[in-house]
Design a protein around this motif. Structure first.
Motif, PDB file in Angstrom:
ATOM      1  N   ALA A   1       5.582 -13.026  -9.821  1.00 46.64           N
ATOM      2  CA  ALA A   1       4.224 -12.759  -9.149  1.00 46.64           C
ATOM      3  C   ALA A   1       3.283 -11.350  -9.598  1.00 46.64           C
ATOM      4  O   ALA A   1       1.752 -11.534 -10.036  1.00 46.64           O
ATOM      5  CB  ALA A   1       4.500 -12.634  -7.942  1.00 46.64           C
ATOM      6  N   ALA A   2       3.512 -10.633 -10.172  1.00 44.75           N
ATOM      7  CA  ALA A   2       2.660  -9.226 -10.213  1.00 44.75           C
ATOM      8  C   ALA A   2       2.531 -10.105 -12.108  1.00 44.75           C
ATOM      9  O   ALA A   2       1.419  -9.471 -12.419  1.00 44.75           O
ATOM     10  CB  ALA A   2       3.948  -7.910 -11.008  1.00 44.75           C
ATOM     11  N   SER A   3       2.952 -10.764 -12.784  1.00 45.78           N
ATOM     12  CA  SER A   3       2.032 -11.256 -14.150  1.00 45.78           C
ATOM     13  C   SER A   3       1.412 -11.520 -13.742  1.00 45.78           C
ATOM     14  O   SER A   3       0.914 -12.214 -14.346  1.00 45.78           O
ATOM     15  CB  SER A   3       3.965 -11.925 -14.669  1.00 45.78           C
ATOM     16  OG  SER A   3       3.479 -13.304 -14.283  1.00 45.78           O
TER      17      SER A   3
ATOM     18  N   VAL B   1      -1.230 -11.353 -11.570  1.00 44.53           N
ATOM     19  CA  VAL B   1      -2.089 -10.690 -11.600  1.00 44.53           C
ATOM     20  C   VAL B   1      -2.960  -9.949 -12.641  1.00 44.53           C
ATOM     21  O   VAL B   1      -2.051  -9.445 -13.887  1.00 44.53           O
ATOM     22  CB  VAL B   1      -2.599  -9.059 -10.909  1.00 44.53           C
ATOM     23  CG1 VAL B   1      -3.247  -8.499 -10.723  1.00 44.53           C
ATOM     24  CG2 VAL B   1      -1.290  -9.764  -9.499  1.00 44.53           C
ATOM     25  N   ASP B   2      -4.345  -9.776 -13.080  1.00 47.08           N
ATOM     26  CA  ASP B   2      -4.682  -9.707 -13.631  1.00 47.08           C
ATOM     27  C   ASP B   2      -4.579  -7.269 -14.104  1.00 47.08           C
ATOM     28  O   ASP B   2      -4.197  -7.178 -13.323  1.00 47.08           O
ATOM     29  CB  ASP B   2      -6.097  -9.137 -14.037  1.00 47.08           C
ATOM     30  CG  ASP B   2      -7.545  -9.636 -14.997  1.00 47.08           C
ATOM     31  OD1 ASP B   2      -6.756  -9.460 -16.291  1.00 47.08           O
ATOM     32  OD2 ASP B   2      -8.412  -8.654 -15.390  1.00 47.08           O
ATOM     33  N   TYR B   3      -4.311  -7.537 -15.702  1.00 47.54           N
ATOM     34  CA  TYR B   3      -3.794  -6.311 -16.328  1.00 47.54           C
ATOM     35  C   TYR B   3      -4.461  -5.733 -16.057  1.00 47.54           C
ATOM     36  O   TYR B   3      -4.310  -4.239 -15.792  1.00 47.54           O
ATOM     37  CB  TYR B   3      -3.417  -6.173 -17.503  1.00 47.54           C
ATOM     38  CG  TYR B   3      -4.479  -6.073 -18.800  1.00 47.54           C
ATOM     39  CD1 TYR B   3      -4.491  -4.853 -19.077  1.00 47.54           C
ATOM     40  CD2 TYR B   3      -5.020  -7.158 -19.199  1.00 47.54           C
ATOM     41  CE1 TYR B   3      -5.442  -4.922 -19.743  1.00 47.54           C
ATOM     42  CE2 TYR B   3      -5.690  -7.493 -20.243  1.00 47.54           C
ATOM     43  CZ  TYR B   3      -6.413  -6.441 -20.172  1.00 47.54           C
ATOM     44  OH  TYR B   3      -7.905  -6.312 -21.476  1.00 47.54           O
TER      45      TYR B   3
ATOM     46  N   ILE C   1      -6.393  -5.392 -12.648  1.00 43.20           N
ATOM     47  CA  ILE C   1      -6.233  -4.073 -11.880  1.00 43.20           C
ATOM     48  C   ILE C   1      -5.055  -3.649 -11.429  1.00 43.20           C
ATOM     49  O   ILE C   1      -4.998  -2.373 -10.936  1.00 43.20           O
ATOM     50  CB  ILE C   1      -5.741  -5.433 -10.493  1.00 43.20           C
ATOM     51  CG1 ILE C   1      -7.458  -6.623 -10.526  1.00 43.20           C
ATOM     52  CG2 ILE C   1      -5.486  -5.590  -9.391  1.00 43.20           C
ATOM     53  CD1 ILE C   1      -7.298  -7.828  -9.936  1.00 43.20           C
ATOM     54  N   TRP C   2      -4.293  -3.720 -12.503  1.00 44.27           N
ATOM     55  CA  TRP C   2      -2.781  -2.659 -12.293  1.00 44.27           C
ATOM     56  C   TRP C   2      -3.488  -1.612 -12.836  1.00 44.27           C
ATOM     57  O   TRP C   2      -3.048  -0.467 -13.189  1.00 44.27           O
ATOM     58  CB  TRP C   2      -1.745  -3.840 -13.273  1.00 44.27           C
ATOM     59  CG  TRP C   2      -1.091  -4.627 -12.780  1.00 44.27           C
ATOM     60  CD1 TRP C   2      -0.868  -5.895 -12.818  1.00 44.27           C
ATOM     61  CD2 TRP C   2      -0.578  -4.420 -11.935  1.00 44.27           C
ATOM     62  NE1 TRP C   2      -0.265  -6.523 -12.150  1.00 44.27           N
ATOM     63  CE2 TRP C   2       0.225  -5.964 -10.946  1.00 44.27           C
ATOM     64  CE3 TRP C   2      -0.342  -3.424 -10.406  1.00 44.27           C
ATOM     65  CZ2 TRP C   2       1.279  -6.548 -10.326  1.00 44.27           C
ATOM     66  CZ3 TRP C   2       0.657  -4.304  -9.586  1.00 44.27           C
ATOM     67  CH2 TRP C   2       1.032  -5.426  -9.018  1.00 44.27           C
TER      68      TRP C   2
END
Length: 127
Positions: free
Chosen positions: A75-77, A79-81, A83-84
């Protein structure tokens, strides 16, 4: 959903735009996960059978958490980096706050490492 969503040519274009996963890193990560689970099972099998009467007492929750961790990783992968990147400082601040809160918590099992969450269990921020 529109018809263009199911169009094979449009689907190939969308898939080409997404970056490919880092397969060697994923394989190494999953191999380490499996190795750790095997070591836990081999070390805890006899002890769990002797003390609890069930040889799978220690490995069962770890398998659940490993599956949840792999799902969270996937799920985390997605998300666009970027945003992280924006969330990095707030997440680090939250981590530091949790580490300070531990200093004021009562002892649990003879040490102050956990935040006791009534009804939910414990949280160890250093992990």
């Amino acid at each position: 959903m529109t018809a263009a969503f199911w169009d094979p040519a449009a689907l190939r274009t969308r898939l080409r735009e997404k970056p490919s996963p880092d397969v060697p890193f994923l394989v190494i990560l999953l191999a380490l996960l499996c190795y750790g689970l095997i070591m836990l099972f081999s070390a805890g099998y006899a002890v769990a059978l002797y003390r609890r009467g069930d040889a799978y007492t220690y490995i069962r929750p770890q398998l659940l958490f490993a599956a949840l961790g792999v799902a969270a990783m996937y799920a985390a992968s997605l998300v666009d980096y970027h945003i992280w990147h924006k969330l990095a400082w707030p997440i680090m601040g939250l981590s530091l706050i949790l580490l300070v809160i531990v200093l004021f918590m009562p002892e649990y099992n003879g040490c102050k490492r956990w935040i006791v969450l009534p009804g939910l269990g414990t949280l160890q921020p250093s992990e």
